[in-house]
Design an enzyme around this catalytic site. Structure first.
Site, PDB file in Angstrom:
ATOM      1  N   ASP A  93      33.545  53.542  35.691  1.00 21.86           N
ATOM      2  CA  ASP A  93      34.108  52.222  34.800  1.00 21.86           C
ATOM      3  C   ASP A  93      32.958  51.337  34.757  1.00 21.86           C
ATOM      4  O   ASP A  93      32.750  50.811  33.536  1.00 21.86           O
ATOM      5  CB  ASP A  93      35.162  51.699  35.547  1.00 21.86           C
ATOM      6  CG  ASP A  93      34.979  50.900  37.001  1.00 21.86           C
ATOM      7  OD1 ASP A  93      34.141  51.349  37.615  1.00 21.86           O
ATOM      8  OD2 ASP A  93      35.548  49.824  37.063  1.00 21.86           O
ATOM      9  N   THR A 116      32.577  60.580  38.743  1.00 23.93           N
ATOM     10  CA  THR A 116      32.825  59.660  39.843  1.00 23.93           C
ATOM     11  C   THR A 116      33.621  60.356  41.076  1.00 23.93           C
ATOM     12  O   THR A 116      34.530  61.099  40.556  1.00 23.93           O
ATOM     13  CB  THR A 116      33.457  58.264  39.637  1.00 23.93           C
ATOM     14  OG1 THR A 116      33.872  57.683  40.926  1.00 23.93           O
ATOM     15  CG2 THR A 116      34.611  58.494  38.630  1.00 23.93           C
ATOM     16  N   ASP A 120      39.329  57.765  40.149  1.00 25.11           N
ATOM     17  CA  ASP A 120      40.032  56.612  39.663  1.00 25.11           C
ATOM     18  C   ASP A 120      40.234  56.198  38.153  1.00 25.11           C
ATOM     19  O   ASP A 120      40.489  54.959  37.952  1.00 25.11           O
ATOM     20  CB  ASP A 120      39.558  55.184  40.518  1.00 25.11           C
ATOM     21  CG  ASP A 120      38.188  54.753  40.295  1.00 25.11           C
ATOM     22  OD1 ASP A 120      37.293  55.699  39.699  1.00 25.11           O
ATOM     23  OD2 ASP A 120      37.685  53.776  40.849  1.00 25.11           O
TER      24      ASP A 120
HETATM   25  O1  F6P Z   1      32.478  54.821  43.250  1.00 21.14           O
HETATM   26  C1  F6P Z   1      31.936  55.706  43.958  1.00 21.14           C
HETATM   27  C2  F6P Z   1      31.558  55.407  45.309  1.00 21.14           C
HETATM   28  O2  F6P Z   1      30.966  56.507  46.154  1.00 21.14           O
HETATM   29  C3  F6P Z   1      32.855  54.727  46.086  1.00 21.14           C
HETATM   30  O3  F6P Z   1      33.614  55.412  46.718  1.00 21.14           O
HETATM   31  C4  F6P Z   1      31.889  53.904  47.318  1.00 21.14           C
HETATM   32  O4  F6P Z   1      32.761  52.876  47.490  1.00 21.14           O
HETATM   33  C5  F6P Z   1      30.613  53.308  46.314  1.00 21.14           C
HETATM   34  O5  F6P Z   1      30.710  54.202  45.523  1.00 21.14           O
HETATM   35  C6  F6P Z   1      29.487  53.254  47.036  1.00 21.14           C
HETATM   36  O6  F6P Z   1      28.579  52.783  46.539  1.00 21.14           O
HETATM   37  P1  F6P Z   1      27.043  52.547  47.050  1.00 21.14           P
HETATM   38  O7  F6P Z   1      26.491  53.895  46.852  1.00 21.14           O
HETATM   39  O8  F6P Z   1      26.383  51.754  45.872  1.00 21.14           O
HETATM   40  O9  F6P Z   1      26.905  51.987  48.396  1.00 21.14           O
END
Ligand code: F6P
Length: 312
Positions: A93, A116, A120
């Site tokens: 998103d 992703t 979602d």
């Molecule tokens: O949106 C994908 C995701 O893997 C989520 O499931 C998770 O909360 C987030 O990204 C983690 O983000 P980052 O890699 O910035 O910690």
């Protein structure tokens, strides 16, 4: 962010576009690379051997500058310099919000492709990377079950999903979890504890509760503290974490990504813009970019019921 299968999608976009007589450019590090003019023409062999690779050969970055009009102006100049007139953006998103603003301000055509692990996004049954993440998490859960069973222990296993319980529900059902805690349903700690006690009495040798990281009752460590107030069991927590985001994509993700890449090029060639290319019931579904984050994709209630019944 990246998700397994993005490379398969890049490969598909490049090869389909060239097949139809177009030129294709790869923009490194997402919108940041667009601002910095980190852009390279891609050829058939630029994407050789990448279908099986996790991560993304184009890299990715968070880009604060793109949130501002001046940043987007710089990005548009880079595109013009390279004679680029249409964009295919693979992401979630955040990426789509950026694309939405960009194509509303500048004369550029743009299609989003859902990538992703969270699954979602409204407008598609599955997103690129979800199946791989589920399989990776499931392998970890199976391993934890072995040790949980040997010690007759309760494990709280946290899986990813910032605002969504998809990974939790799929891995919970697949891993035979005793319960699944997700942000879409209210978590009742007392009820959960009673259920676990009942299972224990019936002779269950271990209990696994899957916790989606975005559960409204807290993360796995916070939930552990709440349960400990009601029982005196030994509880262990395991956070699967970013291991879910890496690794070679599964067959389903490679196929989904290849199909979405191919269809996104066809959509661009038909003049489509401002939409995300989803696949619903095996059919291409072009949905307005804005709908992908303003409308909520619901987890079908039958999955929740199924998980409940099978866990008894
Ligand atoms: O949106 C994908 C995701 O893997 C989520 O499931 C998770 O909360 C987030 O990204 C983690 O983000 P980052 O890699 O910035 O910690």
């Amino acid at each position: 962010g990246d998700s397994p299968g993005m490379n398969a999608c890049v490969r598909s976009v490049v090869r389909t576009a060239i097949y139809h007589g177009n030129r294709v450019f790869g923009i490194k590090r997402g919108y940041q690379g667009m601002i910095d003019n980190d852009i390279e023409e891609m050829h058939l062999d630029s994407v050789g051997g990448i279908i099986k690779l996790g991560g993304t050969i184009l890299y990715t970055a968070r880009c604060r500058e793109f949130l501002k009009k001046e940043g987007r102006e710089k990005a548009f100049k880079s595109l013009k310099k390279n004679k680029i007139d249409s964009l295919i953006v693979i992401g979630g998103d955040g990426s789509f919000r950026g694309l939405y603003d960009f194509i509303n301000e500048f004369s550029i055509q743009g299609i989003g492709v859902p990538g992703t692990i969270d699954n979602d996004l409204y407008g598609t049954d599955y997103t690129i990377g979800f199946d791989t993440a589920v399989n990776t998490a499931l392998e970890a859960i199976d391993r934890i079950r072995d040790t949980a069973q040997s010690h007759n222990r309760l494990f709280l296993i946290e899986v990813m999903g910032r605002h969504s319980g998809y990974i939790a529900v799929y891995t919970g059902i697949g891993g035979g979890a005793e319960d699944i805690l997700i942000p879409e349903t209210l978590t009742d700690i007392k009820g959960l504890t009673e259920k676990l006690k009942k299972g224990h009495k019936r002779g269950k040798k271990s209990s696994i509760v899957i916790v989606a990281e975005g559960d409204e009752a807290g993360n796995a460590f916070e939930i552990k503290k709440k349960i400990e107030k009601l029982v005196n069991w030994e509880i262990r927590v395991s956070v699967i974490g970013h291991v879910q985001r890496g690794g070679n994509p599964t067959a389903l993700d490679r196929l989904l990504a290849s199909r979405m890449g191919y269809e996104s090029v066809l959509a661009i060639m038909k003049g489509q813009s401002g939409k995300m290319l989803g696949i619903v019931n095996d059919q291409v579904n072009l949905v307005l970019l804005k709908d992908t984050w303003t409308k909520k994709k619901k987890i079908h209630p039958s999955y929740i019921k199924l998980a409940e019944i099978l866990a008894t």
